[in-house]
Every structure is written in C-alpha cells, then in structure tokens.
Design an enzyme around this catalytic site. Structure first.
Site, mmCIF file in Angstrom:
data_model
loop_
_atom_site.group_PDB
_atom_site.id
_atom_site.type_symbol
_atom_site.label_atom_id
_atom_site.label_comp_id
_atom_site.label_asym_id
_atom_site.label_seq_id
_atom_site.Cartn_x
_atom_site.Cartn_y
_atom_site.Cartn_z
ATOM 1 N N HIS A 141 -2.699 -6.383 4.345
ATOM 2 C CA HIS A 141 -2.597 -6.817 2.956
ATOM 3 C C HIS A 141 -3.795 -7.691 2.627
ATOM 4 O O HIS A 141 -4.250 -8.480 3.469
ATOM 5 C CB HIS A 141 -1.293 -7.600 2.734
ATOM 6 C CG HIS A 141 -0.938 -7.795 1.292
ATOM 7 N ND1 HIS A 141 -1.489 -8.808 0.533
ATOM 8 C CD2 HIS A 141 -0.107 -7.113 0.465
ATOM 9 C CE1 HIS A 141 -0.994 -8.742 -0.698
ATOM 10 N NE2 HIS A 141 -0.165 -7.729 -0.766
ATOM 11 N N GLU A 182 4.652 -2.266 0.607
ATOM 12 C CA GLU A 182 4.582 -0.867 0.199
ATOM 13 C C GLU A 182 5.179 0.069 1.254
ATOM 14 O O GLU A 182 5.698 1.127 0.929
ATOM 15 C CB GLU A 182 3.126 -0.455 -0.084
ATOM 16 C CG GLU A 182 2.591 -0.925 -1.413
ATOM 17 C CD GLU A 182 2.064 -2.352 -1.351
ATOM 18 O OE1 GLU A 182 1.917 -2.879 -0.222
ATOM 19 O OE2 GLU A 182 1.808 -2.942 -2.415
#
Length: 363
Positions: free
Chosen positions: A252, A307
């Site tokens: 991330h 996600e």
C-alpha cells in the site's frame, strides 16, 4: 522543493479521519475504524462522520427514516438514465445522474440533508441501471432494511446470506474515508470555491473513476481467477514473481505495516470459513503470498491491503467487476460529503503554486 503529487504536503486540517501508515491505524473522529466496523452499522458510522458523534437511538431512527425516503429515484433522474447509451460505463452514469439532482429545491436543503440524500440514492441508481441493462424491472427492497442489506439485495436480486451482508457492510464502513486521498481532495477543492455539494461529489466521482484510485480490486480478481483455474497457489504466485509482475492486493502506498482494514475484513471472512469457496481461497492465497513475498522481497514490508479481501467479498457475492468501483463510491461518498461540510464551515480556497519550466520569454 517540489513534491510531485503533493506527496507529504499538509494542505488542510481535519477532524474527520487520520491515517497513520507507520503504525497501521485508521481513525474516524477519534474512534478506530476497525472497532467501528466490528460494533456499529453503516448508518451509525455515517452519522459519526457527518455530525461528529455516534447517534443515540432517536437520531439513528431519524437517519434511517430519511435514508429510506431518499432511496426513491426522482422521475427526471430515471429519464436521464433512460437516455444514456447502454455502453456508458457505470461511473460515468453515476457522475451524470448525481449531477442531474441539482435543482433549486435540492439546494434549499441543508448541506447535511443533501449529504444524506446523495448517499441514500446511490445504491438505487446502481440497482436501477443494472436492471435497465439486463432488461429487467427495477424492484426495490423493503424500506426497513439497512444500507448494506438494501444495496446487496439490489445487486444479487435475492435474499443475501447473513455472512455476505455483514462482510459487505464491514467493507463499506472501512472505506468510508481515508484521509486526504485524491477524490476527497477533489471534493474539498471544489467546495473551497463555494460551489455546491452536488458539484463537489461530481468532482470526486470523476476522480474516483481513474484506475489508479478506484479500480484496484479488479487486479486481485484476476489473480484469484488464475489460481482457481490452475489449482496450485504456490506455483501461480511464484510464476508472477519470477516474471516481475506486481502481486495485486499486496502493499500500500500509505501503510508500511498491515492495512488495518484488511485485518478486520479477514476476521469477518474467517468467521465465514467453509461457507464460500472464494473466501476460503483468498485466505489460503494470502498465507502463501506473504511467505513468498518475504522470501523474494525481504524488507519491503508488503502486506495484504484492503483491496485483496474486498475483491474476495465481491467475488463471493457474484458481483461483476463493473460494480467494484461504484460500490467503493457508494461508501466513500460519506467521506466526500463529510469533508465538503467541514471545508465549507471554515473555508479558504485552494490555490497552490506551480513552477514554470517552459521556454524563456522570447520578446
């Protein structure tokens, strides 16, 4: 010193949310977002972001009443939906239909009321468009149901399982806000010009439409599909790493430790262990992927992000990829509107400087 993309530049103050990438924390108005996702409903957390406090029983009942009432699609919005080409992508549909809400009557409402209206209407627009494209009659769900239940029912057209409802609501809560991300910044910039809330949300939707912001789960779906087809988790992951491919769903830009949102979603999925093939596969893929990433890319601190498990949830409820980003939008609109309200309450127009690098003056 120029910071491309304004990375690391503090552009405003906010009391709405805080992201600590080093410690792996996401905070909504003083509450841990994972804690809220475990113990509160979508409506309760939305109220917290809009109003600054969790609702009491009377406030919650009133918010639910309003959201139920605002689910109804205005006739002129249905006409707009009917006039759009069938190949118009769903994010463009949302951008156009939300823009069409703008009217004197709408703008007479308070900003908080407008925020509730826009949020409540988004699932109905998505559901209506789905039915329209499939040649089916649009049918709503009983008004007494919560936001996540209503939305999921519109998408799968049958009574969803309690496991799927809770998993989706957890995802929706955890993605309501995430600091000054690209789409939230767009909303605040628009509001800073003293434009209206509809314009701010339309700006944010246009920003969310970009694949670098709102399209990440699609790559995770492809990864899971590849593994499901091959049947060998370790083999597929190793091949991708050997080919220099990015392992979607891991790492991330902000978090340098475990994404706290992914941890909560994982907990939800573990509670559903054995209930769904895709969820079981996701848990196994994460386990092996983390091990292999530590071997192949030591010190990179590549952990599962939100996600990854969002994609697993969407796959498990048989949601088509075209609905991934719109679903993200149906959640993040709470954050966009909360930030717009905050911007309007203490406004200074955004006007950063740029450095000229063109040719010198010719004459």
């Amino acid at each position: 010193m120029i910071q491309p993309g304004l990375k690391g530049v503090i552009a405003t103050e906010t009391a709405i949310s805080h992201v600590d990438g080093e410690r792996g924390e996401l905070i909504y108005r003083g509450y841990s977002a994972p804690y809220l996702a475990k113990h509160y409903s979508f409506e309760e957390v939305a109220h917290l972001l809009w109003e600054g406090h969790l609702p009491n029983a009377e406030e919650l009942q009133e918010l639910k009443r309003k959201m139920n009432a605002y689910r109804k699609i205005p006739t002129h919005v249905k006409n707009v939906l009917g006039s759009l080409p069938k190949d118009t992508d769903l994010m463009a549909v949302l951008r156009t239909t939300i823009s069409s809400l703008s009217s004197h009557a709408f703008h007479e409402k308070t900003l908080n009321e407008q925020a509730i209206h826009i949020t409540a209407l988004l699932p109905s627009i998505i559901g209506f468009r789905k039915a329209q494209l499939e040649g089916k009659k649009f049918s709503t769900h009983p008004d007494s149901t919560g936001f996540a239940d209503y939305y999921l029912h519109l998408l799968i057209e049958k009574e969803p399982s309690p496991y799927h409802k809770k998993a989706l609501e957890t995802y929706l809560i955890l993605t309501m806000d995430h600091g000054l991300n690209a789409s939230t910044f767009s909303a605040r910039v628009t509001t800073s010009t003293e434009s209206d809330l509809i314009s701010a949300v339309t700006s944010a939707i246009g920003t969310m439409k970009g694949p670098l912001h709102g399209g990440a789960p699609t790559g995770v779906i492809q990864l899971l599909d590849d593994i499901m087809k091959d049947g060998d988790v370790e083999k597929v992951i190793k091949e991708k790493l050997q080919n220099g491919e990015k392992l979607m769903g891991f790492g991330h830009r902000v978090y340098r430790t475990i994404d706290p949102r992914a941890e909560v979603l994982k907990e939800r999925l573990l509670q559903m262990s054995g209930q769904d093939t895709w969820l079981n596969l996701a848990i196994e893929v994460e386990k092996q992927a983390i091990t292999l990433l530590n071997e192949w890319k030591p010190g990179r601190r590549l952990y599962t992000n939100v996600e990854f498990y969002a994609a697993a949830i969407m796959k498990s409820v048989q949601m088509k990829p075209a609905y991934f980003t719109p679903t993200f939008t149906a959640s993040r609109v709470v954050g966009w509107t909360a930030h717009s309200l905050e911007q309007a309450s203490n406004n200074t127009i955004f006007r950063p400087q740029s450095q000229y690098i063109g040719p010198p003056v010719q004459q």
